[in-house]
Motif scaffolding. Structure first.
Motif, PDB file in Angstrom:
ATOM      1  N   ALA A  80    -100.455  95.655-103.917  1.00 55.29           N
ATOM      2  CA  ALA A  80    -100.183  96.375-105.172  1.00 55.29           C
ATOM      3  C   ALA A  80     -99.163  95.631-106.030  1.00 55.29           C
ATOM      4  O   ALA A  80     -99.221  95.689-107.258  1.00 55.29           O
ATOM      5  N   GLU A  81     -98.243  94.953-105.372  1.00 52.09           N
ATOM      6  CA  GLU A  81     -97.208  94.237-106.140  1.00 52.09           C
ATOM      7  C   GLU A  81     -97.735  92.941-106.746  1.00 52.09           C
ATOM      8  O   GLU A  81     -97.172  92.427-107.698  1.00 52.09           O
ATOM      9  N   ARG A  82     -98.801  92.410-106.162  1.00 45.52           N
ATOM     10  CA  ARG A  82     -99.290  91.107-106.634  1.00 45.52           C
ATOM     11  C   ARG A  82    -100.524  91.180-107.509  1.00 45.52           C
ATOM     12  O   ARG A  82    -100.953  90.171-108.057  1.00 45.52           O
ATOM     13  N   HIS A  83    -101.108  92.350-107.601  1.00 41.85           N
ATOM     14  CA  HIS A  83    -102.340  92.495-108.393  1.00 41.85           C
ATOM     15  C   HIS A  83    -102.238  93.755-109.243  1.00 41.85           C
ATOM     16  O   HIS A  83    -101.631  94.739-108.822  1.00 41.85           O
ATOM     17  N   ALA A  84    -102.891  93.709-110.375  1.00 43.15           N
ATOM     18  CA  ALA A  84    -102.914  94.890-111.244  1.00 43.15           C
ATOM     19  C   ALA A  84    -103.817  95.962-110.637  1.00 43.15           C
ATOM     20  O   ALA A  84    -104.761  95.641-109.902  1.00 43.15           O
ATOM     21  N   GLY A  85    -103.506  97.203-110.932  1.00 42.82           N
ATOM     22  CA  GLY A  85    -104.426  98.290-110.595  1.00 42.82           C
ATOM     23  C   GLY A  85    -103.892  99.331-109.637  1.00 42.82           C
ATOM     24  O   GLY A  85    -104.447 100.411-109.530  1.00 42.82           O
ATOM     25  N   LEU A  86    -102.808  99.012-108.918  1.00 47.07           N
ATOM     26  CA  LEU A  86    -102.338  99.986-107.934  1.00 47.07           C
ATOM     27  C   LEU A  86    -100.905 100.458-108.162  1.00 47.07           C
ATOM     28  O   LEU A  86    -100.452 101.377-107.497  1.00 47.07           O
ATOM     29  N   LEU A  87    -100.205  99.803-109.081  1.00 45.71           N
ATOM     30  CA  LEU A  87     -98.849 100.247-109.427  1.00 45.71           C
ATOM     31  C   LEU A  87     -98.696 100.160-110.939  1.00 45.71           C
ATOM     32  O   LEU A  87     -99.151  99.185-111.559  1.00 45.71           O
ATOM     33  N   PRO A  88     -98.013 101.148-111.531  1.00 49.52           N
ATOM     34  CA  PRO A  88     -97.817 101.102-112.989  1.00 49.52           C
ATOM     35  C   PRO A  88     -96.904  99.954-113.390  1.00 49.52           C
ATOM     36  O   PRO A  88     -96.094  99.477-112.581  1.00 49.52           O
ATOM     37  N   GLY A  89     -97.012  99.544-114.638  1.00 50.53           N
ATOM     38  CA  GLY A  89     -96.168  98.468-115.148  1.00 50.53           C
ATOM     39  C   GLY A  89     -94.736  98.927-115.403  1.00 50.53           C
ATOM     40  O   GLY A  89     -93.786  98.180-115.176  1.00 50.53           O
ATOM     41  N   ASP A  90     -94.587 100.170-115.866  1.00 48.05           N
ATOM     42  CA  ASP A  90     -93.250 100.695-116.154  1.00 48.05           C
ATOM     43  C   ASP A  90     -92.432 100.769-114.850  1.00 48.05           C
ATOM     44  O   ASP A  90     -92.896 101.298-113.832  1.00 48.05           O
ATOM     45  N   ALA A  91     -91.187 100.256-114.899  1.00 51.60           N
ATOM     46  CA  ALA A  91     -90.389 100.117-113.672  1.00 51.60           C
ATOM     47  C   ALA A  91     -90.121 101.466-112.997  1.00 51.60           C
ATOM     48  O   ALA A  91     -90.196 101.578-111.767  1.00 51.60           O
ATOM     49  N   ASN A  92     -89.828 102.504-113.788  1.00 50.91           N
ATOM     50  CA  ASN A  92     -89.535 103.800-113.170  1.00 50.91           C
ATOM     51  C   ASN A  92     -90.788 104.426-112.561  1.00 50.91           C
ATOM     52  O   ASN A  92     -90.740 104.991-111.463  1.00 50.91           O
ATOM     53  N   ALA A  93     -91.901 104.306-113.282  1.00 49.60           N
ATOM     54  CA  ALA A  93     -93.156 104.859-112.758  1.00 49.60           C
ATOM     55  C   ALA A  93     -93.564 104.108-111.482  1.00 49.60           C
ATOM     56  O   ALA A  93     -94.094 104.699-110.529  1.00 49.60           O
ATOM     57  N   ARG A  94     -93.294 102.825-111.468  1.00 51.59           N
ATOM     58  CA  ARG A  94     -93.599 101.996-110.294  1.00 51.59           C
ATOM     59  C   ARG A  94     -92.764 102.470-109.093  1.00 51.59           C
ATOM     60  O   ARG A  94     -93.260 102.633-107.980  1.00 51.59           O
ATOM     61  N   ALA A  95     -91.495 102.698-109.338  1.00 51.68           N
ATOM     62  CA  ALA A  95     -90.613 103.175-108.259  1.00 51.68           C
ATOM     63  C   ALA A  95     -91.092 104.533-107.740  1.00 51.68           C
ATOM     64  O   ALA A  95     -91.066 104.794-106.528  1.00 51.68           O
ATOM     65  N   ARG A  96     -91.549 105.391-108.652  1.00 52.89           N
ATOM     66  CA  ARG A  96     -92.021 106.714-108.209  1.00 52.89           C
ATOM     67  C   ARG A  96     -93.318 106.587-107.399  1.00 52.89           C
ATOM     68  O   ARG A  96     -93.507 107.292-106.405  1.00 52.89           O
ATOM     69  N   ALA A  97     -94.186 105.664-107.803  1.00 54.70           N
ATOM     70  CA  ALA A  97     -95.434 105.469-107.051  1.00 54.70           C
ATOM     71  C   ALA A  97     -95.120 104.977-105.632  1.00 54.70           C
ATOM     72  O   ALA A  97     -95.746 105.419-104.648  1.00 54.70           O
ATOM     73  N   ILE A  98     -94.139 104.101-105.525  1.00 58.28           N
ATOM     74  CA  ILE A  98     -93.750 103.601-104.195  1.00 58.28           C
ATOM     75  C   ILE A  98     -93.136 104.737-103.374  1.00 58.28           C
ATOM     76  O   ILE A  98     -93.358 104.846-102.158  1.00 58.28           O
ATOM     77  N   ALA A  99     -92.383 105.614-104.050  1.00 62.27           N
ATOM     78  CA  ALA A  99     -91.823 106.779-103.344  1.00 62.27           C
ATOM     79  C   ALA A  99     -92.948 107.625-102.749  1.00 62.27           C
ATOM     80  O   ALA A  99     -92.837 108.131-101.621  1.00 62.27           O
ATOM     81  N   TRP A 100     -94.061 107.762-103.496  1.00 63.02           N
ATOM     82  CA  TRP A 100     -95.192 108.546-102.966  1.00 63.02           C
ATOM     83  C   TRP A 100     -95.844 107.843-101.777  1.00 63.02           C
ATOM     84  O   TRP A 100     -96.334 108.492-100.843  1.00 63.02           O
ATOM     85  N   MET A 101     -95.832 106.514-101.778  1.00 59.41           N
ATOM     86  CA  MET A 101     -96.352 105.797-100.599  1.00 59.41           C
ATOM     87  C   MET A 101     -95.516 106.150 -99.367  1.00 59.41           C
ATOM     88  O   MET A 101     -96.051 106.415 -98.291  1.00 59.41           O
ATOM     89  N   PHE A 102     -94.203 106.137 -99.556  1.00 59.57           N
ATOM     90  CA  PHE A 102     -93.319 106.483 -98.428  1.00 59.57           C
ATOM     91  C   PHE A 102     -93.498 107.942 -98.039  1.00 59.57           C
ATOM     92  O   PHE A 102     -93.466 108.289 -96.854  1.00 59.57           O
ATOM     93  N   ALA A 103     -93.652 108.802 -99.037  1.00 61.10           N
ATOM     94  CA  ALA A 103     -93.846 110.229 -98.732  1.00 61.10           C
ATOM     95  C   ALA A 103     -95.105 110.425 -97.886  1.00 61.10           C
ATOM     96  O   ALA A 103     -95.124 111.249 -96.960  1.00 61.10           O
ATOM     97  N   ALA A 104     -96.141 109.652 -98.207  1.00 61.90           N
ATOM     98  CA  ALA A 104     -97.395 109.785 -97.449  1.00 61.90           C
ATOM     99  C   ALA A 104     -97.167 109.457 -95.976  1.00 61.90           C
ATOM    100  O   ALA A 104     -97.556 110.228 -95.091  1.00 61.90           O
ATOM    101  N   VAL A 105     -96.529 108.309 -95.710  1.00 56.41           N
ATOM    102  CA  VAL A 105     -96.429 107.872 -94.305  1.00 56.41           C
ATOM    103  C   VAL A 105     -95.230 108.469 -93.582  1.00 56.41           C
ATOM    104  O   VAL A 105     -95.216 108.528 -92.349  1.00 56.41           O
ATOM    105  N   ASN A 106     -94.244 108.922 -94.326  1.00 58.02           N
ATOM    106  CA  ASN A 106     -92.983 109.315 -93.687  1.00 58.02           C
ATOM    107  C   ASN A 106     -92.757 110.813 -93.686  1.00 58.02           C
ATOM    108  O   ASN A 106     -91.986 111.319 -92.884  1.00 58.02           O
ATOM    109  N   THR A 107     -93.425 111.534 -94.594  1.00 56.74           N
ATOM    110  CA  THR A 107     -93.173 112.974 -94.719  1.00 56.74           C
ATOM    111  C   THR A 107     -94.437 113.803 -94.478  1.00 56.74           C
ATOM    112  O   THR A 107     -94.387 114.822 -93.804  1.00 56.74           O
ATOM    113  N   VAL A 108     -95.558 113.346 -95.026  1.00 58.56           N
ATOM    114  CA  VAL A 108     -96.790 114.144 -94.898  1.00 58.56           C
ATOM    115  C   VAL A 108     -97.572 113.777 -93.633  1.00 58.56           C
ATOM    116  O   VAL A 108     -98.071 114.649 -92.919  1.00 58.56           O
TER     117      VAL A 108
END
Ligand code: GTB
Length: 214
Positions: A80-108
């Protein structure tokens, strides 16, 4: 350079797409990156050659030139970090998307995996009947919270991201239990993930391995 991933030679789910190589396949399809697959038996996973790639003797792994990675989340994040399509360009939105990745594997995902443990690995224990409702309560609690946050949105934070990819796949593991269907908002969310053309291609590829058509 075409990356190579490792997957079960014979997936215990018979091709239902529940093994974690599905996350990596799906991410690769979302970004349009072709890949090679190496099938690994349970025995081979515990041999030195595979342990050099994956310290815990599991799949999936990812090799690209001199980079070798394990952990499905780390592999998806790398892509996701090396190719377009899986993370937003905006830095804050990108950080939030990564937070959801962690939420998936670490909380849900953890309580969902507990259900697999109590049903399959501990099913014959005298206390399994008492533990099961406790585990189901923990899952329902998390799904309630997730469902409330998703509301009537299509994806967790506006556009589809690697966070949704990881979350949808973590939730899919619940489907055989019927618990997912108790939360129509989440069942529809998972169905939206499965309807993506990239998901369908990834699913077909892993199914082809299971049926011997690959
Ligand atoms: N945290 C790691 C990651 O996300 O990559 C976990 C990797 C992992 O659990 N790999 C499993 C594995 O290699 C396959 S995916 N197991 C073999 C072993 O440990 O010896 C887990 C999985 C297995 C089977 C099903 N199924 O049959 O439905 C679903 C998911």
């Amino acid at each position: 350079m075409t990356p190579t991933i490792t997957v079960f030679e014979r997936s215990p789910d018979g091709g239902k797409g529940l093994a974690r190589d599905m996350r990596v396949r799906w991410a690769l399809e979302e970004i349009g990156q072709p890949y090679d697959v190496r099938l690994v038996s349970f025995a081979a996973m515990k041999q030195p050659a595979h342990l050099a790639l994956h310290p815990f003797g599991q799949i999936p792994t990812y090799e690209e030139g001199d980079l070798a990675l394990f952990e499905s989340g780390a592999i998806v994040l790398h892509l996701a970090e090396r190719h377009a399509g899986l993370l937003p360009g905006d830095a804050n939105a990108r950080a939030r998307a990564i937070a959801w990745m962690f939420a998936a594997v670490n909380t849900v995902e953890p309580p969902i995996l507990e259900l697999v443990t109590v049903r399959i690995l501990e099913g014959d224990k005298p206390w399994a009947g008492e533990r099961l409702p406790l585990v189901l309560d923990r899952i329902r609690n998390r799904l309630q919270q997730l469902s409330a946050r998703l509301g009537d949105a299509d994806w967790l934070d506006r556009a589809f991201s690697a966070g949704d990819l990881m979350m949808v796949h973590a939730l899919l593991r619940l489907r055989p239990s019927g618990v997912l269907d108790e939360f129509p908002t989440l069942a529809a969310y998972v169905a939206r993930g499965e309807a993506r053309p990239a998901y369908k291609r990834a699913f077909a590829a892993q199914l082809a391995v299971a049926t011997g058509a690959a």
